[in-house]
Design a protein around this motif. Structure first.
Motif, mmCIF file in Angstrom:
data_model
loop_
_atom_site.group_PDB
_atom_site.id
_atom_site.type_symbol
_atom_site.label_atom_id
_atom_site.label_comp_id
_atom_site.label_asym_id
_atom_site.label_seq_id
_atom_site.Cartn_x
_atom_site.Cartn_y
_atom_site.Cartn_z
ATOM 1 N N SER A 1 0.829 -1.210 0.000
ATOM 2 C CA SER A 1 0.000 0.000 0.000
ATOM 3 C C SER A 1 0.865 1.262 0.000
ATOM 4 N N VAL A 2 1.980 1.240 0.709
ATOM 5 C CA VAL A 2 2.867 2.405 0.717
ATOM 6 C C VAL A 2 3.493 2.602 -0.662
ATOM 7 N N LEU A 3 3.897 1.528 -1.303
ATOM 8 C CA LEU A 3 4.463 1.637 -2.649
ATOM 9 C C LEU A 3 3.447 2.224 -3.620
ATOM 10 N N LYS A 4 2.203 1.812 -3.486
ATOM 11 C CA LYS A 4 1.153 2.360 -4.356
ATOM 12 C C LYS A 4 0.936 3.849 -4.080
ATOM 13 N N LEU A 5 0.991 4.231 -2.809
ATOM 14 C CA LEU A 5 0.850 5.649 -2.471
ATOM 15 C C LEU A 5 2.013 6.464 -3.035
ATOM 16 N N LEU A 6 3.222 5.899 -2.996
ATOM 17 C CA LEU A 6 4.380 6.603 -3.537
ATOM 18 C C LEU A 6 4.264 6.802 -5.045
ATOM 19 N N ASP B 1 -1.351 12.703 -4.501
ATOM 20 C CA ASP B 1 -1.567 12.068 -3.211
ATOM 21 C C ASP B 1 -2.024 13.097 -2.186
ATOM 22 N N ILE C 1 3.619 11.399 2.289
ATOM 23 C CA ILE C 1 3.961 10.728 1.036
ATOM 24 C C ILE C 1 4.548 11.732 0.047
ATOM 25 N N ILE D 1 8.109 12.354 1.155
ATOM 26 C CA ILE D 1 8.973 11.217 0.816
ATOM 27 C C ILE D 1 9.319 11.250 -0.665
ATOM 28 N N ASN D 2 8.344 11.508 -1.511
ATOM 29 C CA ASN D 2 8.603 11.584 -2.949
ATOM 30 C C ASN D 2 9.578 12.709 -3.287
ATOM 31 N N TRP E 1 8.491 -4.316 -3.565
ATOM 32 C CA TRP E 1 7.661 -5.153 -2.710
ATOM 33 C C TRP E 1 8.120 -6.590 -2.858
#
Length: 94
Positions: A2-7, A12, A17, A20-21, A33
């Motif tokens: 889910s975090v990878l998808k948010l990134l 967003d 997030i 982080i990006n 993942w």
């Protein structure tokens, strides 16, 4: 996952997030993942170390002072010095 998808999300809604990006744009790293960890030596070591890290009271890794913070402090000091000189009448345009 889910975090990878948010990134990967284009718009967003989470500030964390987005932050982080922004950081990732300046780093040469990637996130992947891993479907299953059980029985994979490297993944089990990573799990163990991650669990150990959550038990620590203090962070034992220092990333140093960000360049942006150093620049901000320098700009603030220059501004304060300029203001002080202006108020004291010692400001010079030379």
């Amino acid at each position: 996952m889910s975090v990878l998808k948010l990134l990967e999300a284009v718009n967003d809604r989470f500030q964390l997030i987005r932050d982080i990006n922004t950081i990732l744009q300046n780093l040469n790293c990637s996130f992947h993942w891993v479907k299953a960890r059980l029985g994979t030596y490297g993944n089990e070591c990573a799990d163990f170390l991650a669990k150990e890290a959550t038990r620590k009271e203090d962070v034992d890794v220092s990333l140093g002072t960000p360049k942006s913070l150093v620049n901000l402090k320098i700009r603030n000091q220059i501004s304060k010095l300029w203001q002080l000189r202006w108020e004291m009448g010692t400001f010079s345009t030379v």
